[in-house]
Write an enzyme that holds these catalytic residues in place. Structure first.
Site, PDB file in Angstrom:
ATOM      1  N   GLY A  78       0.986  -1.258  -0.052  1.00  0.00           N
ATOM      2  CA  GLY A  78      -0.288   0.271  -0.424  1.00  0.00           C
ATOM      3  C   GLY A  78       0.862   1.633   0.152  1.00  0.00           C
ATOM      4  CD1 TRP A  81      -4.482   4.948  -1.005  1.00  0.00           C
ATOM      5  CD2 TRP A  81      -5.113   2.875  -0.335  1.00  0.00           C
ATOM      6  NE1 TRP A  81      -5.787   5.147  -0.592  1.00  0.00           N
ATOM      7  CE2 TRP A  81      -6.402   3.979   0.058  1.00  0.00           C
ATOM      8  CE3 TRP A  81      -4.983   1.817   0.151  1.00  0.00           C
ATOM      9  CZ2 TRP A  81      -6.845   3.298   1.138  1.00  0.00           C
ATOM     10  CZ3 TRP A  81      -5.885   1.455   1.388  1.00  0.00           C
ATOM     11  CH2 TRP A  81      -7.285   2.174   1.900  1.00  0.00           C
ATOM     12  CG  HIS A 141      10.034  -0.159   0.053  1.00  0.00           C
ATOM     13  ND1 HIS A 141       9.038  -0.223   0.704  1.00  0.00           N
ATOM     14  CD2 HIS A 141       9.990  -0.277  -1.425  1.00  0.00           C
ATOM     15  CE1 HIS A 141       8.207  -0.111  -0.403  1.00  0.00           C
ATOM     16  NE2 HIS A 141       8.981   0.090  -1.713  1.00  0.00           N
ATOM     17  N   GLY A 297      -5.463  -3.795  -5.939  1.00  0.00           N
ATOM     18  CA  GLY A 297      -5.379  -2.891  -4.491  1.00  0.00           C
ATOM     19  C   GLY A 297      -6.518  -3.765  -3.441  1.00  0.00           C
TER      20      GLY A 297
END
Length: 342
Positions: A78, A81, A141, A297
């Site tokens: 995600g 988003w 990350h 998604g």
């Protein structure tokens, strides 16, 4: 840039490493990655060759401001988003509602990765001009234990999002299939599953990554907001309000009356972002096409791909990894199936 060109870029990156860095790398365990380039086991996680040097530069050189906001994610959980929601929420006072930057820029261009972008070709990037507004907003990350101490020891804030590992695996496998070197044979579902099960993939193992941020968020909830993709999908409005509060920019009563929250939710929805022209073309700084960051998604799509034996093995792995941690995963919105380790 096609997949062959991106693979070539990674190879050139490895060849360009200086002698001192080459010596460091020689001592690291190495595996073939999912797209064909190497993964190096460094500080407890598998780092892609493309960003190994930039990650170390970020770790050594980044100086956090107390006001910084870091969006930390595991790949395919995600990230795009979260970038969109955080950017518009944090900076909404800086632009008119009909001049939303998401209409003309990819979320990855608005909230830039530290290791995959800013430090990729420069050990000392101009971070101040990398952000259009203040406070600074970046993404990574990198696992919690490997973050620069200037982040973990300062008053900067971290927003982390995780996703149930079954959906994450499917998303990662299909994403990697698009990026895999065309000169290599496709990575089969069984091969990908075996690598996933053993934690061999970019920034893996997954559970150690998630638990690092989960435990840190429980110890310091004022510093780290821990979100779950499935919860965000189920009630985006409520979680967006919590995000705004955490970031220090709560929605006002006037904004509530004007419908600002549902407006942001709609603008940042997967369906809307996927259809924006800016996300259908162009490339990320790493060479990945913007369009490749959008697939379905959905929650529970794993049921269309995983065999019963794969599901059984993963559920046992979840049990083993997160038992007694307090962390649970929602595997499907339709059935509200939640995996609770005993």
């Amino acid at each position: 840039m096609n997949t062959a060109e991106m693979f070539s870029l990674t190879q050139e990156m490895e060849k360009s490493w200086d002698n001192e860095f080459q010596e460091l790398v020689k001592a690291l365990p190495k595996e073939d990655g999912w797209i064909g380039s190497h993964l190096y086991f460094y500080q407890g996680f598998w780092c892609p060759a493309l960003v190994l040097k930039s990650f170390i530069s970020f770790q050594k050189n980044f100086q956090a401001f107390a006001s910084d906001v870091i969006l930390a994610t595991f790949p395919k959980c995600g990230t795009t988003w979260l970038k969109a929601l955080s950017y518009i929420t944090l900076y909404r006072s800086h632009f008119a509602r009909d001049e939303n930057p998401l209409l003309s820029s990819s979320p990855h261009r608005l909230v830039r990765f530290l290791e995959y972008d800013l430090y990729l070709n420069n050990p000392f990037p101009d971070l101040q001009n990398a952000c259009a507004y203040e406070p600074r907003l970046f993404a990574t990350h990198v696992p919690y234990a490997s973050l620069p101490t200037s982040i973990t020891d300062s008053n900067s804030k971290i927003v982390y999002i995780c996703r149930n590992p079954l959906d994450m695996f499917i998303s990662l496998w299909l994403f990697s299939t698009k990026l895999r070197d065309n000169n290599l044979r496709p990575l089969s579902p069984d091969e990908a599953f075996d690598k996933f099960y053993h934690g061999i993939y970019a920034f893996g193992p997954f559970f150690e990554h998630v638990l690092g941020y989960w435990k840190a968020s429980r110890e310091n909830p004022n510093k780290i907001l821990f979100l779950k993709y499935e919860d965000l999908m189920e009630d985006t409005n409520s979680h967006l309000k919590n995000l705004a509060m955490f970031l220090g920019v709560p929605f006002t009563e006037d904004e509530a009356k004007q419908g600002v929250v549902p407006e942001i939710v709609k603008m940042c929805s997967f369906e809307n972002l996927k259809e924006l022209e800016v996300n259908k073309k162009g490339l990320h700084a790493s060479g990945i096409p913007n369009a490749d960051f959008f697939r379905k998604g959905e929650v529970g799509d794993w049921s269309n791909h995983l065999t019963p034996s794969m599901v059984e093995r993963l559920e046992k792995l979840i049990q083993e990894k997160v038992n007694n941690s307090g962390l649970t995963f929602k595997l499907s919105c339709k059935t509200s199936r939640i995996f609770h380790p005993s």
